[in-house]
Structure formats: structure tokens, C-alpha cells
Design a protein around this motif. Structure first.
Motif, PDB file in Angstrom:
ATOM      1  N   ASN A   9       2.651  14.565  -0.564  1.00 53.08           N
ATOM      2  CA  ASN A   9       2.758  15.881   0.287  1.00 53.08           C
ATOM      3  C   ASN A   9       3.861  15.556   1.354  1.00 53.08           C
ATOM      4  OD1 ASN A   9       1.230  14.301   1.878  1.00 53.08           O
ATOM      5  ND2 ASN A   9      -0.656  16.108   2.017  1.00 53.08           N
ATOM      6  N   GLU A  10       4.314  14.346   1.607  1.00 48.29           N
ATOM      7  CA  GLU A  10       5.118  14.135   2.809  1.00 48.29           C
ATOM      8  C   GLU A  10       6.494  14.251   2.327  1.00 48.29           C
ATOM      9  OE1 GLU A  10       3.975  11.225   5.928  1.00 48.29           O
ATOM     10  OE2 GLU A  10       2.378  10.572   4.300  1.00 48.29           O
ATOM     11  N   ARG A  17       3.683   2.803   5.768  1.00 48.72           N
ATOM     12  CA  ARG A  17       3.003   3.288   7.048  1.00 48.72           C
ATOM     13  C   ARG A  17       2.465   2.275   7.948  1.00 48.72           C
ATOM     14  NH1 ARG A  17       1.132   7.992   6.667  1.00 48.72           N
ATOM     15  NH2 ARG A  17       1.044   7.813   4.198  1.00 48.72           N
ATOM     16  N   ILE A  53      -0.817  18.887  -3.736  1.00 52.52           N
ATOM     17  CA  ILE A  53      -1.875  19.178  -4.762  1.00 52.52           C
ATOM     18  C   ILE A  53      -3.037  19.989  -4.154  1.00 52.52           C
ATOM     19  CG2 ILE A  53      -3.522  18.470  -6.481  1.00 52.52           C
ATOM     20  CD1 ILE A  53      -0.645  18.216  -7.228  1.00 52.52           C
ATOM     21  N   ALA A  79      -5.471   9.489  -4.504  1.00 51.80           N
ATOM     22  CA  ALA A  79      -5.304   8.600  -3.528  1.00 51.80           C
ATOM     23  C   ALA A  79      -4.564   9.180  -2.188  1.00 51.80           C
ATOM     24  CB  ALA A  79      -4.339   7.492  -4.082  1.00 51.80           C
ATOM     25  N   THR A  80      -5.515  10.212  -1.842  1.00 49.91           N
ATOM     26  CA  THR A  80      -5.075  11.062  -0.833  1.00 49.91           C
ATOM     27  C   THR A  80      -5.308  10.264   0.518  1.00 49.91           C
ATOM     28  OG1 THR A  80      -7.376  11.879  -1.068  1.00 49.91           O
ATOM     29  CG2 THR A  80      -5.587  13.161  -1.959  1.00 49.91           C
ATOM     30  N   GLY A  81      -5.890   9.261   0.721  1.00 48.42           N
ATOM     31  CA  GLY A  81      -5.888   8.638   2.038  1.00 48.42           C
ATOM     32  C   GLY A  81      -6.711   9.095   2.936  1.00 48.42           C
ATOM     33  N   ARG A 101      -0.267   8.629  12.497  1.00 49.46           N
ATOM     34  CA  ARG A 101      -0.822   8.503  11.328  1.00 49.46           C
ATOM     35  C   ARG A 101       0.255   8.353  10.304  1.00 49.46           C
ATOM     36  NH1 ARG A 101      -4.620   6.203   7.955  1.00 49.46           N
ATOM     37  NH2 ARG A 101      -3.890   6.633   5.998  1.00 49.46           N
ATOM     38  N   LEU A 127      -5.188   0.129  15.760  1.00 52.70           N
ATOM     39  CA  LEU A 127      -4.232   1.163  15.900  1.00 52.70           C
ATOM     40  C   LEU A 127      -3.938   1.685  17.270  1.00 52.70           C
ATOM     41  CD1 LEU A 127      -2.519   2.981  14.179  1.00 52.70           C
ATOM     42  CD2 LEU A 127      -3.872   4.682  14.117  1.00 52.70           C
ATOM     43  N   GLU A 248      -7.980   4.746   0.856  1.00 46.56           N
ATOM     44  CA  GLU A 248      -9.062   5.221   2.160  1.00 46.56           C
ATOM     45  C   GLU A 248      -9.642   6.325   1.637  1.00 46.56           C
ATOM     46  OE1 GLU A 248      -6.404   5.465   5.689  1.00 46.56           O
ATOM     47  OE2 GLU A 248      -6.571   3.483   6.191  1.00 46.56           O
ATOM     48  N   LEU A 259      -7.959  -0.293   5.553  1.00 54.44           N
ATOM     49  CA  LEU A 259      -6.742  -1.516   5.702  1.00 54.44           C
ATOM     50  C   LEU A 259      -5.791  -1.012   4.210  1.00 54.44           C
ATOM     51  CD1 LEU A 259      -8.855  -4.339   7.259  1.00 54.44           C
ATOM     52  CD2 LEU A 259      -6.935  -3.173   8.306  1.00 54.44           C
ATOM     53  N   VAL A 260      -4.986  -1.971   4.089  1.00 58.09           N
ATOM     54  CA  VAL A 260      -4.102  -1.728   2.777  1.00 58.09           C
ATOM     55  C   VAL A 260      -4.428  -2.559   1.645  1.00 58.09           C
ATOM     56  CG1 VAL A 260      -1.857  -0.681   3.611  1.00 58.09           C
ATOM     57  CG2 VAL A 260      -2.249  -3.265   3.822  1.00 58.09           C
ATOM     58  N   LYS A 291      -0.472  -6.778  14.482  1.00 57.89           N
ATOM     59  CA  LYS A 291       0.915  -7.116  14.508  1.00 57.89           C
ATOM     60  C   LYS A 291       1.823  -7.265  15.619  1.00 57.89           C
ATOM     61  CE  LYS A 291       1.661  -3.674  11.520  1.00 57.89           C
ATOM     62  NZ  LYS A 291       0.531  -2.914  11.592  1.00 57.89           N
TER      63      LYS A 291
HETATM   64  C1  LIG Z   1       0.455   3.084  12.398  1.00 58.46           C
HETATM   65  C2  LIG Z   1      -0.410   2.323  11.370  1.00 58.46           C
HETATM   66  C3  LIG Z   1      -0.446   1.122  11.422  1.00 58.46           C
HETATM   67  C4  LIG Z   1      -1.203   0.189  10.343  1.00 58.46           C
HETATM   68  N1  LIG Z   1      -1.169  -0.776  10.355  1.00 58.46           N
HETATM   69  C5  LIG Z   1      -2.142  -1.583   9.416  1.00 58.46           C
HETATM   70  C6  LIG Z   1      -2.155  -2.903   9.355  1.00 58.46           C
HETATM   71  O1  LIG Z   1      -1.556  -3.639   9.900  1.00 58.46           O
HETATM   72  N2  LIG Z   1      -2.736  -3.650   8.104  1.00 58.46           N
HETATM   73  C7  LIG Z   1      -3.513  -2.700   7.577  1.00 58.46           C
HETATM   74  O2  LIG Z   1      -4.047  -3.263   6.582  1.00 58.46           O
HETATM   75  N3  LIG Z   1      -3.516  -1.415   7.388  1.00 58.46           N
HETATM   76  C8  LIG Z   1      -2.711  -0.831   8.363  1.00 58.46           C
HETATM   77  N4  LIG Z   1      -2.611   0.726   8.560  1.00 58.46           N
HETATM   78  C9  LIG Z   1      -3.812   1.204   7.684  1.00 58.46           C
HETATM   79  C10 LIG Z   1      -3.048   1.617   6.444  1.00 58.46           C
HETATM   80  O3  LIG Z   1      -1.650   2.182   6.454  1.00 58.46           O
HETATM   81  C11 LIG Z   1      -3.812   2.220   5.213  1.00 58.46           C
HETATM   82  O4  LIG Z   1      -4.916   1.570   5.024  1.00 58.46           O
HETATM   83  C12 LIG Z   1      -3.266   2.709   4.217  1.00 58.46           C
HETATM   84  O5  LIG Z   1      -2.009   3.396   4.202  1.00 58.46           O
HETATM   85  C13 LIG Z   1      -4.082   3.623   3.303  1.00 58.46           C
HETATM   86  O6  LIG Z   1      -3.345   3.886   1.986  1.00 58.46           O
HETATM   87  P1  LIG Z   1      -3.820   4.927   1.189  1.00 58.46           P
HETATM   88  O7  LIG Z   1      -2.704   4.959  -0.170  1.00 58.46           O
HETATM   89  O8  LIG Z   1      -5.329   4.903   0.699  1.00 58.46           O
HETATM   90  O9  LIG Z   1      -3.395   6.323   1.887  1.00 58.46           O
HETATM   91  P2  LIG Z   1      -2.165   6.943   2.809  1.00 58.46           P
HETATM   92  O10 LIG Z   1      -1.341   5.666   3.247  1.00 58.46           O
HETATM   93  O11 LIG Z   1      -2.611   7.872   3.980  1.00 58.46           O
HETATM   94  O12 LIG Z   1      -1.195   7.560   1.406  1.00 58.46           O
HETATM   95  C14 LIG Z   1      -2.110   8.964   1.133  1.00 58.46           C
HETATM   96  C15 LIG Z   1      -0.879   9.847   1.109  1.00 58.46           C
HETATM   97  O13 LIG Z   1      -1.338  10.907   0.012  1.00 58.46           O
HETATM   98  C16 LIG Z   1      -0.908  12.199   0.959  1.00 58.46           C
HETATM   99  N5  LIG Z   1      -1.497  13.320   0.200  1.00 58.46           N
HETATM  100  C17 LIG Z   1      -2.862  13.541   0.833  1.00 58.46           C
HETATM  101  N6  LIG Z   1      -3.475  14.702   0.337  1.00 58.46           N
HETATM  102  C18 LIG Z   1      -2.460  15.036  -0.413  1.00 58.46           C
HETATM  103  C19 LIG Z   1      -2.341  16.192  -1.450  1.00 58.46           C
HETATM  104  N7  LIG Z   1      -3.119  17.081  -1.589  1.00 58.46           N
HETATM  105  N8  LIG Z   1      -1.177  16.189  -2.312  1.00 58.46           N
HETATM  106  C20 LIG Z   1      -0.190  15.339  -2.182  1.00 58.46           C
HETATM  107  N9  LIG Z   1      -0.314  14.249  -1.470  1.00 58.46           N
HETATM  108  C21 LIG Z   1      -1.216  14.170  -0.370  1.00 58.46           C
HETATM  109  C22 LIG Z   1      -0.731  11.700   2.238  1.00 58.46           C
HETATM  110  O14 LIG Z   1       0.245  12.712   3.176  1.00 58.46           O
HETATM  111  C23 LIG Z   1      -0.301  10.483   2.229  1.00 58.46           C
HETATM  112  O15 LIG Z   1       1.100  10.254   2.112  1.00 58.46           O
HETATM  113  C24 LIG Z   1      -1.961   1.195   9.362  1.00 58.46           C
HETATM  114  C25 LIG Z   1      -2.053   2.567   9.759  1.00 58.46           C
HETATM  115  C26 LIG Z   1      -1.222   3.063  10.720  1.00 58.46           C
HETATM  116  C27 LIG Z   1      -1.200   4.692  10.430  1.00 58.46           C
END
Ligand SMILES: Cc1cc2nc3c(=O)[nH]c(=O)nc-3n(C[C@H](O)[C@H](O)[C@H](O)COP(=O)(O)OP(=O)(O)OC[C@H]3O[C@@H](n4cnc5c(N)ncnc54)[C@H](O)[C@@H]3O)c2cc1C
Length: 302
Positions: A9-10, A17, A53, A79-81, A101, A127, A248, A259-260, A291
Motif C-alpha cells: 500500500n505504499e 526500511r 487490501i 505480511a502487513t508489518g 516508520r 529506533l 512484524e 527486527l528483520v 547502525k
Molecule cells: C527507521 C527504521 C530502522 C530500522 N532498523 C532496523 C535494523 O537496523 N535492524 C532490524 O532488524 N530492523 C530494523 N527496523 C525494523 C524493520 O524495518 C522491520 O522489522 C521490518 O521492516 C518488518 O518487516 P515486515 O515485512 O514485517 O513489515 P514492513 O516492513 O512494515 O512491511 C509491511 C508492508 O505492508 C504494507 N501494508 C500494511 N497493511 C497493508 C494492506 N492492508 N494492504 C497492502 N499493504 C499493506 C505496509 O504499508 C508495509 O509497506 C527498522 C525500522 C525502521 C522504521
């Protein structure tokens, strides 16, 4: 061959990220964030669709996007994070209060820091510290207010946190620990924050880095089991056997990760289960790395 549709959705192609703090700090440019997707020549069975979605129908096995289009699935991976947790502090809805975020947040903050004189970062975790370092540009003063007894209190002992605090202060960041923010004060603009100790810290911008909240609403509305995150078993299946959750947004054995690496491990296991029927996720070892804090800020003048 199965068709894979990825929805995001971005309004851009997926990006890294984790590198947003480096972008904020001016250490990398926007292009360095892009995560390349396979082209339709390379993977004709893959498509990426920018769309929200809105609804999952578990009975018909369809998802509905923001334009009302339905997309059928055999298997769905959620995987909505997560999103930034916004604490319920009076004044939190004032203009001048930010979260960090996504890319849009980073762009807003980058623009703000140019004209800000003093930014208060609420939260002295990973963060908050990375953001504080990133904001230390254009002669902007930065103060980190940490509610816990020490910086990164979940990861560090008293001694390690003390050393980290020294390093952070050497960069020019003021650190206040053991003191939450009680109120964000001002009229049209932010003028100060009031701490739980009664101290008034003058500032014009507040950045909230006070934890994250898993995005579980889509799953919950579909009747899928949710605790803090979307609950999954060792195969990363939700309460619906054809719907998986990773990253997440999910909760495995009572744990959610911010974390990633756990997300990548969960994705690998889920893919293995979906393609070959067998694999186990037993949880992830977490190790976090701060980092940017030890590198010098880029030289820039207002
Ligand atoms: C500035 C920053 C620095 C970070 N640094 C670290 C680090 O150094 N090491 C580390 O391990 N982790 C770090 N993190 C955390 C890491 O980015 C997250 O753990 C990781 O991105 C999670 O992945 P994800 O796929 O679960 O969620 P996300 O990366 O959040 O991806 C989920 C995506 O789904 C989209 N989405 C949500 N709902 C919907 C919907 N209904 N329809 C369509 N799309 C949707 C969201 O907009 C998003 O784009 C950091 C986070 C930030 C913000």
C-alpha cells in the motif's frame, strides 16, 4: 506454476526500511533504498500491485482491494508489518509531532529538520537513537527522553547502557533517562514537553519512537485469531490453514519480533511449507545492531 501477486500500500516499489535512518542522516540517497523486483520477463508468474487490501474473505478465499476489486487465492500470506505506537500523551495530535516508520515519515522529517531548532525524541530504544543521530543536522539540537531507566533498556545492562549514553552525548545529543513525557505543550506550534519529573524541555518538534503496534486489523476482521500479533503455529499458519502470517504482524509462541531477521526466517519457512509441505519455525535468535550512532554526522551548515 503458481502465480504470485504481491500487494503493497505504499506508493512506490518495495524499499529497504532498515536504511531509512541512513537516509534521514543524509548518508545515502533515495535510490539506494530500492529493492529490485523480478521483471515480467524473468518471472512471468510474478506481479506487484500497489493497492491497499481492505478485506479478506476466508470463505470465498478472496481479498478485496481499495478499488473494490476481488482477487482470489489458494494461499494467502499476510505480511502487513507494524506501525508506530502513538502513546496517549496530551498534545500528541499537535502539528509538529512525528513518527518514523516509512519513507513518507523520513521525507517529512528531513524537511522538518531543516527549520527545526530543537527536536525531542520520545524513546531511547534502537529506533529513537538512530533517529536522534539522523536528525542531528543543520545545527538542530536533539534531546532523547527515555522512560526506562537506561538507554536500550531491553537489550543492554546498566554498564553497557551507561557507555552508550556517553557515546551518544559525545555526538551532542542530550539524553534524559527515567523520565517519560507527560504532556506536549504549545498553542499553534509546539513550545515544549513536560516530563513526568515536572521538567519543561523547550522544543519545536517531537518525534515519537515509543515502540510499534502490529497491523492485525485486516486479519481480525476476517475472523483470524489475533493476540498481540496474528497468531501462527510452527508452520506460520494462522487459525485458517491456507492463510499464513509472517514478519512484524505475526505472533509465534507468544512472541512478536521487531527486527528483520526473524521476518526473513519466517518467510523462508512459510515458503518451504507452502511449496514442499514441510518445515518448522522454532523462533529466532535476536541480535540488534545500532547502525549509525558511532559514525560522525555529515558536515552540513544551516
Ligand atoms: C527507521 C527504521 C530502522 C530500522 N532498523 C532496523 C535494523 O537496523 N535492524 C532490524 O532488524 N530492523 C530494523 N527496523 C525494523 C524493520 O524495518 C522491520 O522489522 C521490518 O521492516 C518488518 O518487516 P515486515 O515485512 O514485517 O513489515 P514492513 O516492513 O512494515 O512491511 C509491511 C508492508 O505492508 C504494507 N501494508 C500494511 N497493511 C497493508 C494492506 N492492508 N494492504 C497492502 N499493504 C499493506 C505496509 O504499508 C508495509 O509497506 C527498522 C525500522 C525502521 C522504521
Amino acid at each position: 506454476m503458481a502465480h504470485v501477486q504481491l500487494f503493497g500500500n505504499e506508493p512506490y516499489q518495495p524499499y529497504n526500511r532498515v536504511q531509512l535512518s541512513a537516509l534521514l542522516a543524509g548518508e545515502i540517497n533515495r535510490d539506494a533504498l530500492d529493492i529490485p523486483l523480478p521483471s515480467s520477463c524473468e518471472k512471468p508468474n510474478f506481479s506487484y500491485i500497489v493497492s491497499v487490501i481492505r478485506h479478506i474473505n476466508t470463505a470465498t478465499k478472496t481479498v478485496t482491494d481499495a478499488d473494490g476489486r476481488e482477487h482470489g487465492f489458494d494461499i494467502l500470506v499476510i505480511a502487513t508489518g507494524a506501525r508506530a505506537h502513538v502513546p496517549s500523551i496530551p498534545g500528541v495530535d499537535r502539528s509538529g509531532v512525528y513518527t518514523f516508520r516509512n519513507l513518507k515519515d523520513a521525507e517529512f522529517l528531513s524537511a522538518r529538520v531543516v527549520r527545526s531548532r530543537h527536536i525531542v525524541v520520545v524513546g531511547g530504544g534502537l529506533l529513537g537513537l538512530e533517529a536522534a543521530k539522523g536528525l542531528l543536522r543543520f545545527n538542530t539540537r536533539v534531546t532523547v527522553i527515555q522512560q526506562g531507566p537506561r538507554l536500550m533498556n531491553r537489550q543492554l545492562s546498566d554498564e553497557a547502557a551507561g557507555r552508550l549514553q556517553e557515546q551518544v552525548e559525545t555526538l551532542g545529543i542530550r539524553v534524559i533517562v527515567d523520565a517519560g513525557v507527560r504532556k506536549i505543550q504549545g498553542d499553534q506550534t509546539i513550545q515544549s514537553v513536560l516530563t513526568n519529573d515536572g521538567d519543561i524541555i523547550e522544543c519545536d518538534t517531537v518525534l515519537l519512537c515509543a515502540g510499534i503496534k502490529p497491523n492485525v486489523e485486516l486479519a481480525r476482521a476476517a475472523g483470524i485469531s489475533v493476540a498481540t500479533g496474528i497468531t501462527v503455529n510452527d508452520q506460520l499458519q494462522t487459525s485458517h490453514p491456507d492463510i499464513y502470517a509472517i514478519g512484524e504482524c505475526c505472533e509465534h509462541r507468544g512472541l512478536t519480533y521487531g527486527l528483520v531477521t526473524p521476518g526473513f526466517e519466517q518467510a523462508t519457512v512459510a515458503a518451504e511449507v507452502i511449496c514442499n509441505g514441510r518445515a518448522h519455525y522454532v523462533g529466532s535468535q535476536v541480535a540488534s545492531r545500532l547502525k549509525v550512532i558511532l559514525s560522525k554526522p555529515p558536515l552540513q551548515q544551516r
